[in-house]
Design a protein around this motif. Structure first.
Motif, PDB file in Angstrom:
ATOM      1  N   LEU A  40       0.848  -1.189   0.000  1.00 22.47           N
ATOM      2  CA  LEU A  40       0.000   0.000   0.000  1.00 22.47           C
ATOM      3  C   LEU A  40       0.885   1.239   0.000  1.00 22.47           C
ATOM      4  O   LEU A  40       1.934   1.258   0.653  1.00 22.47           O
ATOM      5  CB  LEU A  40      -0.858   0.028   1.269  1.00 22.47           C
ATOM      6  N   LEU A  41       0.438   2.240  -0.729  1.00 21.69           N
ATOM      7  CA  LEU A  41       1.093   3.546  -0.625  1.00 21.69           C
ATOM      8  C   LEU A  41       0.355   4.310   0.472  1.00 21.69           C
ATOM      9  O   LEU A  41      -0.878   4.409   0.442  1.00 21.69           O
ATOM     10  CB  LEU A  41       0.974   4.300  -1.960  1.00 21.69           C
ATOM     11  N   VAL A  42       1.104   4.810   1.441  1.00 18.17           N
ATOM     12  CA  VAL A  42       0.504   5.573   2.543  1.00 18.17           C
ATOM     13  C   VAL A  42       1.030   7.000   2.445  1.00 18.17           C
ATOM     14  O   VAL A  42       2.238   7.212   2.336  1.00 18.17           O
ATOM     15  CB  VAL A  42       0.898   4.961   3.913  1.00 18.17           C
TER      16      VAL A  42
ATOM     17  N   ARG B 259       3.893  -0.205 -10.689  1.00 19.33           N
ATOM     18  CA  ARG B 259       3.921   1.260 -10.619  1.00 19.33           C
ATOM     19  C   ARG B 259       4.306   1.787  -9.239  1.00 19.33           C
ATOM     20  O   ARG B 259       4.339   3.005  -9.029  1.00 19.33           O
ATOM     21  CB  ARG B 259       2.535   1.828 -10.994  1.00 19.33           C
ATOM     22  N   VAL B 260       4.584   0.856  -8.313  1.00 24.32           N
ATOM     23  CA  VAL B 260       4.795   1.244  -6.914  1.00 24.32           C
ATOM     24  C   VAL B 260       5.896   2.292  -6.765  1.00 24.32           C
ATOM     25  O   VAL B 260       5.679   3.372  -6.192  1.00 24.32           O
ATOM     26  CB  VAL B 260       5.119  -0.017  -6.059  1.00 24.32           C
ATOM     27  N   GLU B 261       7.091   2.009  -7.304  1.00 21.94           N
ATOM     28  CA  GLU B 261       8.247   2.881  -7.063  1.00 21.94           C
ATOM     29  C   GLU B 261       8.070   4.253  -7.719  1.00 21.94           C
ATOM     30  O   GLU B 261       8.362   5.289  -7.124  1.00 21.94           O
ATOM     31  CB  GLU B 261       9.541   2.217  -7.558  1.00 21.94           C
ATOM     32  N   VAL B 262       7.564   4.250  -8.966  1.00 25.19           N
ATOM     33  CA  VAL B 262       7.371   5.506  -9.694  1.00 25.19           C
ATOM     34  C   VAL B 262       6.381   6.400  -8.949  1.00 25.19           C
ATOM     35  O   VAL B 262       6.590   7.608  -8.775  1.00 25.19           O
ATOM     36  CB  VAL B 262       6.811   5.188 -11.116  1.00 25.19           C
ATOM     37  N   LEU B 263       5.313   5.762  -8.497  1.00 22.34           N
ATOM     38  CA  LEU B 263       4.276   6.523  -7.798  1.00 22.34           C
ATOM     39  C   LEU B 263       4.823   7.117  -6.493  1.00 22.34           C
ATOM     40  O   LEU B 263       4.585   8.277  -6.178  1.00 22.34           O
ATOM     41  CB  LEU B 263       3.111   5.575  -7.505  1.00 22.34           C
ATOM     42  N   LEU B 264       5.580   6.311  -5.758  1.00 25.12           N
ATOM     43  CA  LEU B 264       6.144   6.794  -4.487  1.00 25.12           C
ATOM     44  C   LEU B 264       7.047   7.995  -4.744  1.00 25.12           C
ATOM     45  O   LEU B 264       6.979   8.995  -4.029  1.00 25.12           O
ATOM     46  CB  LEU B 264       6.927   5.676  -3.784  1.00 25.12           C
ATOM     47  N   LYS B 265       7.860   7.911  -5.795  1.00 26.70           N
ATOM     48  CA  LYS B 265       8.783   9.007  -6.110  1.00 26.70           C
ATOM     49  C   LYS B 265       7.997  10.286  -6.419  1.00 26.70           C
ATOM     50  O   LYS B 265       8.303  11.371  -5.926  1.00 26.70           O
ATOM     51  CB  LYS B 265       9.628   8.603  -7.316  1.00 26.70           C
ATOM     52  N   ARG B 266       6.937  10.123  -7.202  1.00 23.41           N
ATOM     53  CA  ARG B 266       6.135  11.290  -7.596  1.00 23.41           C
ATOM     54  C   ARG B 266       5.457  11.926  -6.362  1.00 23.41           C
ATOM     55  O   ARG B 266       5.508  13.133  -6.172  1.00 23.41           O
ATOM     56  CB  ARG B 266       5.085  10.841  -8.621  1.00 23.41           C
ATOM     57  N   ILE B 267       4.875  11.074  -5.541  1.00 25.19           N
ATOM     58  CA  ILE B 267       4.105  11.595  -4.398  1.00 25.19           C
ATOM     59  C   ILE B 267       5.019  12.151  -3.314  1.00 25.19           C
ATOM     60  O   ILE B 267       4.735  13.182  -2.706  1.00 25.19           O
ATOM     61  CB  ILE B 267       3.194  10.466  -3.836  1.00 25.19           C
ATOM     62  N   SER B 268       6.158  11.476  -3.074  1.00 28.77           N
ATOM     63  CA  SER B 268       6.992  11.943  -1.959  1.00 28.77           C
ATOM     64  C   SER B 268       7.701  13.256  -2.285  1.00 28.77           C
ATOM     65  O   SER B 268       8.209  13.923  -1.391  1.00 28.77           O
ATOM     66  CB  SER B 268       7.960  10.870  -1.475  1.00 28.77           C
ATOM     67  N   ALA B 269       7.689  13.658  -3.576  1.00 30.10           N
ATOM     68  CA  ALA B 269       8.237  14.983  -3.901  1.00 30.10           C
ATOM     69  C   ALA B 269       7.355  16.066  -3.267  1.00 30.10           C
ATOM     70  O   ALA B 269       7.809  17.160  -2.957  1.00 30.10           O
ATOM     71  CB  ALA B 269       8.276  15.157  -5.418  1.00 30.10           C
TER      72      ALA B 269
ATOM     73  N   ASP C  82      -5.949  12.625  -7.894  1.00 27.56           N
ATOM     74  CA  ASP C  82      -4.648  12.631  -8.556  1.00 27.56           C
ATOM     75  C   ASP C  82      -4.086  11.204  -8.642  1.00 27.56           C
ATOM     76  O   ASP C  82      -3.598  10.768  -9.686  1.00 27.56           O
ATOM     77  CB  ASP C  82      -3.708  13.557  -7.762  1.00 27.56           C
ATOM     78  N   LEU C  83      -4.186  10.471  -7.542  1.00 25.18           N
ATOM     79  CA  LEU C  83      -3.631   9.109  -7.525  1.00 25.18           C
ATOM     80  C   LEU C  83      -4.382   8.171  -8.463  1.00 25.18           C
ATOM     81  O   LEU C  83      -3.809   7.246  -9.021  1.00 25.18           O
ATOM     82  CB  LEU C  83      -3.678   8.548  -6.100  1.00 25.18           C
ATOM     83  N   LEU C  84      -5.685   8.447  -8.637  1.00 24.78           N
ATOM     84  CA  LEU C  84      -6.487   7.560  -9.490  1.00 24.78           C
ATOM     85  C   LEU C  84      -6.414   7.972 -10.963  1.00 24.78           C
ATOM     86  O   LEU C  84      -6.697   7.163 -11.848  1.00 24.78           O
ATOM     87  CB  LEU C  84      -7.947   7.550  -9.021  1.00 24.78           C
TER      88      LEU C  84
END
Ligand code: PMV
Length: 318
Positions: free
Chosen positions: A179-181, A290-300, A261-263
């Motif tokens: 899960l992305l939190v 898509r886990v890593e790409v999404l985390l990178k985008r969101i954690s920015a 945005d996430l959806l």
């Protein structure tokens, strides 16, 4: 008679609610999971005039009525009532990876770890039922009418199906998933949000009752989706949960935007707020590639964002 120790450490995980928060307060089923962030509590003998709580670089008297750390203090009072005071002073040190007021079960994890550590320090190994009972007092000091789901998820770890009536039942996971939190950065009070949703319930009792039934139905469906590893259906159920919570007044414009945005780019099967809402955190179920790409985008944009597996370990006591 059991003997006391010089130092005991216990840790317990935070949690996310996958579906059913708020409705669970009024009797519905909900599903929660432990996360890879923990609160650790160390109880030690102290050569000092009084017992203290140490946390976040602050120090306060352990039984100070006006102190900040109400969950740990309420648990300590109850433990001392039941098992007696320690000989001499102690320090209770809280080291938590879970931000306060983030909807990620910080007070529950602190309550569970404090209960186990203090009891063990005094020479008592408690049953899980007893730990759940005492840590509920810590939760109560923070938000008045807890369903018990947060402390159950923290205590048992893994993923649980929970209702006030049935308590916690472990859900076997046949497929690992992540899960992305994302913590929105906006801390809020669970008791205020629970009161807000309850107001909606009294204004629209029949609609609320139907949504509560839908929440129970979705929780049971979610157990099936998890058991069969059907991630798209799991995501669809999470989206349904978000729609109900939004109607009940638990979401905010900021959370709605983040979820949209996430959806929007189809990286996720589902996304929703988790916990009481009104700020706090959201969870998303990313497609595995898509886990890593999404985390990178969101954690920015959001500092406290992380990928969590579902750790099977709940409470750990050394
Ligand atoms: O306090 P939080 O944000 O971790 O979440 C509590 C979940 C609620 O369903 C809103 C309240 C409860 O006790 O079940």
């Amino acid at each position: 008679m059991s003997s006391s120790r010089n130092k005991v450490t216990a840790s317990a995980p935070g949690k996310v609610i996958i579906i059913g928060e708020h409705f669970v307060v009024h009797g519905s089923y909900a599903v929660a999971a432990a996360i890879d962030k923990r609160a650790t509590v160390t109880v030690s003998k102290e050569n000092a005039p009084e017992s203290v709580i140490l946390s976040q670089g602050q120090k306060e008297a352990l039984l100070d009525d006006h102190g900040k750390f109400s969950a740990a203090r309420s648990v300590a009072r109850r433990i001392f009532e039941e098992f007696g005071q320690p000989d001499g002073s102690i320090s209770l040190e809280i080291d938590s990876e879970i931000p306060l007021g983030s909807g990620l079960g910080s007070s529950a994890a602190v309550s569970v770890a404090t209960t186990a550590a203090l009891a063990k320090f005094l020479g008592h190994d408690l049953t899980n039922e007893k730990i759940a009972e005492i840590s509920a007092i810590g939760e109560m000091s923070v938000h008045g009418n807890p369903s018990g789901i947060d402390t159950a998820a923290s205590l048992y770890g893994g993923m649980i199906l929970f209702s006030r009536k049935t308590g916690a039942k472990p859900i076997p996971l046949n497929r690992a998933f992540q899960l992305l939190v994302v913590y929105s950065g906006q801390a809020r009070s669970t008791s205020e949000l629970v009161a807000k949703v309850n107001k909606k319930r009294t204004e629209f009792p029949s609609t609320f009752a139907h949504l509560s039934d839908a929440s129970s139905f979705a929780s049971l469906e979610l157990v099936d989706a998890l058991t069969s590893g059907d991630l798209p259906y799991l995501g669809a159920l999470m989206n349904l949960g978000q729609a109900s919570l939004s109607w009940a007044g638990a979401s905010t414009e900021d959370l709605d935007h983040l979820i949209e945005d996430l959806l929007s780019d189809e990286s996720c099967f589902g996304a929703k707020l988790t916990g009481a809402g009104g700020g706090g955190s959201i969870i998303a179920l990313p497609k595995p590639d898509r886990v890593e790409v999404l985390l990178k985008r969101i954690s920015a944009k959001y500092d406290f964002s992380f990928i969590s597996s579902i750790p099977q370990h709940g409470l750990r006591c050394e």
